[in-house]
Design a protein around this motif. Structure first.
Motif, PDB file in Angstrom:
ATOM      1  N   LEU A  27       0.815  -1.206   0.075  1.00  0.00           N
ATOM      2  CA  LEU A  27       0.240   0.085   0.128  1.00  0.00           C
ATOM      3  C   LEU A  27       0.814   1.402  -0.005  1.00  0.00           C
ATOM      4  CD1 LEU A  27      -2.565  -1.494   2.579  1.00  0.00           C
ATOM      5  CD2 LEU A  27      -2.773  -1.150   0.249  1.00  0.00           C
ATOM      6  N   LEU A  28       0.602   2.000  -1.023  1.00  0.00           N
ATOM      7  CA  LEU A  28       1.440   3.374  -1.090  1.00  0.00           C
ATOM      8  C   LEU A  28       0.859   4.466  -0.370  1.00  0.00           C
ATOM      9  CD1 LEU A  28       3.398   5.351  -2.482  1.00  0.00           C
ATOM     10  CD2 LEU A  28       1.568   5.363  -4.275  1.00  0.00           C
ATOM     11  N   THR A  29       1.580   5.169   0.621  1.00  0.00           N
ATOM     12  CA  THR A  29       0.962   6.157   1.350  1.00  0.00           C
ATOM     13  C   THR A  29       1.010   7.259   0.588  1.00  0.00           C
ATOM     14  OG1 THR A  29       1.575   4.884   3.488  1.00  0.00           O
ATOM     15  CG2 THR A  29       1.101   7.279   3.527  1.00  0.00           C
ATOM     16  N   THR A  30       0.058   8.219   0.282  1.00  0.00           N
ATOM     17  CA  THR A  30      -0.001   9.008  -0.682  1.00  0.00           C
ATOM     18  C   THR A  30       0.880  10.447   0.290  1.00  0.00           C
ATOM     19  OG1 THR A  30      -2.018   9.866  -0.191  1.00  0.00           O
ATOM     20  CG2 THR A  30      -1.629   8.588  -2.329  1.00  0.00           C
ATOM     21  N   ASP A  31       1.489  11.187  -0.238  1.00  0.00           N
ATOM     22  CA  ASP A  31       2.330  12.477   0.378  1.00  0.00           C
ATOM     23  C   ASP A  31       2.746  13.334  -0.311  1.00  0.00           C
ATOM     24  OD1 ASP A  31       4.597  11.137  -0.845  1.00  0.00           O
ATOM     25  OD2 ASP A  31       5.261  10.054   0.821  1.00  0.00           O
ATOM     26  N   HIS A  32       3.593  14.152   0.340  1.00  0.00           N
ATOM     27  CA  HIS A  32       4.485  15.326  -0.213  1.00  0.00           C
ATOM     28  C   HIS A  32       4.949  14.989  -1.856  1.00  0.00           C
ATOM     29  CE1 HIS A  32       7.624  13.884   1.997  1.00  0.00           C
ATOM     30  NE2 HIS A  32       8.421  14.533   1.297  1.00  0.00           N
ATOM     31  N   VAL A  33       5.151  13.703  -1.843  1.00  0.00           N
ATOM     32  CA  VAL A  33       5.902  13.117  -3.143  1.00  0.00           C
ATOM     33  C   VAL A  33       4.917  12.619  -4.328  1.00  0.00           C
ATOM     34  CG1 VAL A  33       7.626  11.459  -4.232  1.00  0.00           C
ATOM     35  CG2 VAL A  33       8.152  12.558  -1.905  1.00  0.00           C
ATOM     36  N   VAL A  34       3.961  11.767  -3.901  1.00  0.00           N
ATOM     37  CA  VAL A  34       3.100  11.014  -4.836  1.00  0.00           C
ATOM     38  C   VAL A  34       1.736  11.191  -4.389  1.00  0.00           C
ATOM     39  CG1 VAL A  34       3.681   9.087  -3.842  1.00  0.00           C
ATOM     40  CG2 VAL A  34       2.754   9.084  -6.425  1.00  0.00           C
ATOM     41  N   SER A  35       0.898  11.233  -5.375  1.00  0.00           N
ATOM     42  CA  SER A  35      -0.639  11.196  -5.193  1.00  0.00           C
ATOM     43  C   SER A  35      -0.989  10.394  -6.325  1.00  0.00           C
ATOM     44  CB  SER A  35      -1.199  12.790  -5.276  1.00  0.00           C
ATOM     45  OG  SER A  35      -0.912  13.506  -3.932  1.00  0.00           O
ATOM     46  N   ALA A  36      -2.467  10.101  -6.362  1.00  0.00           N
ATOM     47  CA  ALA A  36      -2.960   9.305  -7.134  1.00  0.00           C
ATOM     48  C   ALA A  36      -4.534   9.602  -7.704  1.00  0.00           C
ATOM     49  CB  ALA A  36      -2.992   8.061  -6.619  1.00  0.00           C
ATOM     50  N   VAL A  37      -4.622   9.706  -9.054  1.00  0.00           N
ATOM     51  CA  VAL A  37      -5.991   9.990  -9.453  1.00  0.00           C
ATOM     52  C   VAL A  37      -6.755   8.870  -9.962  1.00  0.00           C
ATOM     53  CG1 VAL A  37      -7.466  11.672 -11.088  1.00  0.00           C
ATOM     54  CG2 VAL A  37      -5.341  12.267  -9.910  1.00  0.00           C
ATOM     55  N   PRO A  59       3.363   6.847 -14.469  1.00  0.00           N
ATOM     56  CA  PRO A  59       3.219   5.328 -14.216  1.00  0.00           C
ATOM     57  C   PRO A  59       1.334   5.381 -13.876  1.00  0.00           C
ATOM     58  CG  PRO A  59       4.206   6.371 -12.307  1.00  0.00           C
ATOM     59  CD  PRO A  59       4.275   7.313 -13.364  1.00  0.00           C
ATOM     60  N   VAL A  60       0.711   4.171 -14.410  1.00  0.00           N
ATOM     61  CA  VAL A  60      -0.394   3.949 -13.909  1.00  0.00           C
ATOM     62  C   VAL A  60      -0.541   2.545 -13.500  1.00  0.00           C
ATOM     63  CG1 VAL A  60      -2.847   3.575 -15.128  1.00  0.00           C
ATOM     64  CG2 VAL A  60      -1.289   5.409 -16.008  1.00  0.00           C
ATOM     65  N   VAL A  61      -1.433   2.425 -12.350  1.00  0.00           N
ATOM     66  CA  VAL A  61      -1.762   1.126 -11.664  1.00  0.00           C
ATOM     67  C   VAL A  61      -3.198   0.774 -12.217  1.00  0.00           C
ATOM     68  CG1 VAL A  61      -2.230   0.143  -9.634  1.00  0.00           C
ATOM     69  CG2 VAL A  61      -0.370   1.627  -9.672  1.00  0.00           C
ATOM     70  N   GLY A 119     -11.172  -2.500 -12.896  1.00  0.00           N
ATOM     71  CA  GLY A 119     -11.108  -1.783 -14.276  1.00  0.00           C
ATOM     72  C   GLY A 119     -10.616  -0.285 -14.132  1.00  0.00           C
ATOM     73  N   ARG A 120     -10.867  -0.030 -12.798  1.00  0.00           N
ATOM     74  CA  ARG A 120     -10.204   1.636 -12.858  1.00  0.00           C
ATOM     75  C   ARG A 120      -8.820   1.796 -12.735  1.00  0.00           C
ATOM     76  NH1 ARG A 120     -14.494   4.922 -11.593  1.00  0.00           N
ATOM     77  NH2 ARG A 120     -13.121   6.375 -10.245  1.00  0.00           N
ATOM     78  N   TRP A 121      -8.412   2.673 -13.080  1.00  0.00           N
ATOM     79  CA  TRP A 121      -7.027   2.891 -13.170  1.00  0.00           C
ATOM     80  C   TRP A 121      -6.659   4.049 -12.064  1.00  0.00           C
ATOM     81  CZ3 TRP A 121      -5.438   4.090 -18.887  1.00  0.00           C
ATOM     82  CH2 TRP A 121      -5.346   3.005 -19.800  1.00  0.00           C
ATOM     83  N   LEU A 122      -5.360   3.993 -11.642  1.00  0.00           N
ATOM     84  CA  LEU A 122      -4.869   5.133 -10.656  1.00  0.00           C
ATOM     85  C   LEU A 122      -3.754   5.564 -11.493  1.00  0.00           C
ATOM     86  CD1 LEU A 122      -4.496   2.653  -7.346  1.00  0.00           C
ATOM     87  CD2 LEU A 122      -6.190   4.793  -7.835  1.00  0.00           C
ATOM     88  N   VAL A 123      -3.700   6.906 -11.725  1.00  0.00           N
ATOM     89  CA  VAL A 123      -2.996   7.438 -12.572  1.00  0.00           C
ATOM     90  C   VAL A 123      -1.872   8.418 -11.112  1.00  0.00           C
ATOM     91  CG1 VAL A 123      -2.274   9.393 -14.160  1.00  0.00           C
ATOM     92  CG2 VAL A 123      -4.380   8.027 -14.556  1.00  0.00           C
ATOM     93  N   LEU A 124      -0.727   7.730 -10.983  1.00  0.00           N
ATOM     94  CA  LEU A 124       0.166   8.455 -10.239  1.00  0.00           C
ATOM     95  C   LEU A 124       0.632   9.616 -10.531  1.00  0.00           C
ATOM     96  CD1 LEU A 124       2.287   5.080  -8.867  1.00  0.00           C
ATOM     97  CD2 LEU A 124      -0.068   6.183  -8.107  1.00  0.00           C
ATOM     98  N   THR A 125       0.725  10.860  -9.714  1.00  0.00           N
ATOM     99  CA  THR A 125       1.144  12.122  -9.905  1.00  0.00           C
ATOM    100  C   THR A 125       1.961  12.514  -8.930  1.00  0.00           C
ATOM    101  OG1 THR A 125      -0.515  13.428  -8.811  1.00  0.00           O
ATOM    102  CG2 THR A 125      -1.145  12.346 -10.936  1.00  0.00           C
ATOM    103  N   GLY A 126       2.538  13.862  -9.290  1.00  0.00           N
ATOM    104  CA  GLY A 126       3.251  14.489  -8.111  1.00  0.00           C
ATOM    105  C   GLY A 126       2.156  14.867  -7.255  1.00  0.00           C
ATOM    106  N   SER A 127       2.645  15.488  -6.103  1.00  0.00           N
ATOM    107  CA  SER A 127       1.693  15.613  -4.913  1.00  0.00           C
ATOM    108  C   SER A 127       0.617  16.533  -5.383  1.00  0.00           C
ATOM    109  CB  SER A 127       2.575  16.250  -3.786  1.00  0.00           C
ATOM    110  OG  SER A 127       1.703  16.403  -2.660  1.00  0.00           O
TER     111      SER A 127
END
Length: 149
Positions: free
Chosen positions: A29-39, A61-63, A68-76
């Motif tokens: 489990l990725l903890t979203t923080d000041h480095v990475v978020s997800a949409v 990167p996309v999880v 069937g949903r996607w998590l687009v990883l982004t900057g914070s």
């Protein structure tokens, strides 16, 4: 570089990228923080968003979740304006920020395995993450084109 197909290898690699990842049974489990978020968004829209970002050399990167949903990883997204969060929600997207936990491959969650879309780019420093605002702009652009204002 440690492999991403085992829990220990993936955990070591993600930690090396500076991501805070927790292990819980059969999940990372990725903890979203000041480095990475997800949409999080439906796959169909996610594909259009990823294409929009790719032609602008901003795709990251996309999880892919078993739902069937996607998590687009982004900057914070920690300092994102409330307006942008509302715009995303109105288009069926959820923003995971400020300590939210999201699954990373090779996690197993209800319905199956979590995987990366394509091959995960990045070197020892980790994959490049698009700015959160670029993902907001991409989602707005592709949904407005589709008439979903």
């Amino acid at each position: 570089m440690p492999p991403l197909d085992t829990f220990s290898g993936a955990l070591e690699r993600y930690s090396g990228w500076g991501w805070l990842v927790l292990r819980s049974e059969n999940r990372l489990l990725l903890t979203t923080d000041h480095v990475v978020s997800a949409v999080e968004m439906p796959a169909g829209v996610g594909g259009e968003v990823q294409h929009y970002l790719a032609v602008r050399m901003l795709a990251g990167p996309v999880v892919v979740l078993p739902s069937g949903r996607w998590l687009v990883l982004t900057g914070s997204a920690d300092s994102a304006s409330q307006v942008n969060l509302i715009r995303l929600r109105a288009r069926g997207a959820l923003t995971h920020r400020l300590g939210t936990l999201v699954p990373l491959p090779p996690s197993r969650i209800d319905g199956g395995g979590v995987r990366w879309l394509g091959t995960l780019p990045g070197d020892g420093a980790g994959p490049a993450l698009p700015p959160f605002t670029a993902v907001v702009a991409a989602l707005r652009a592709v949904t407005e084109t589709a008439g979903l204002r």
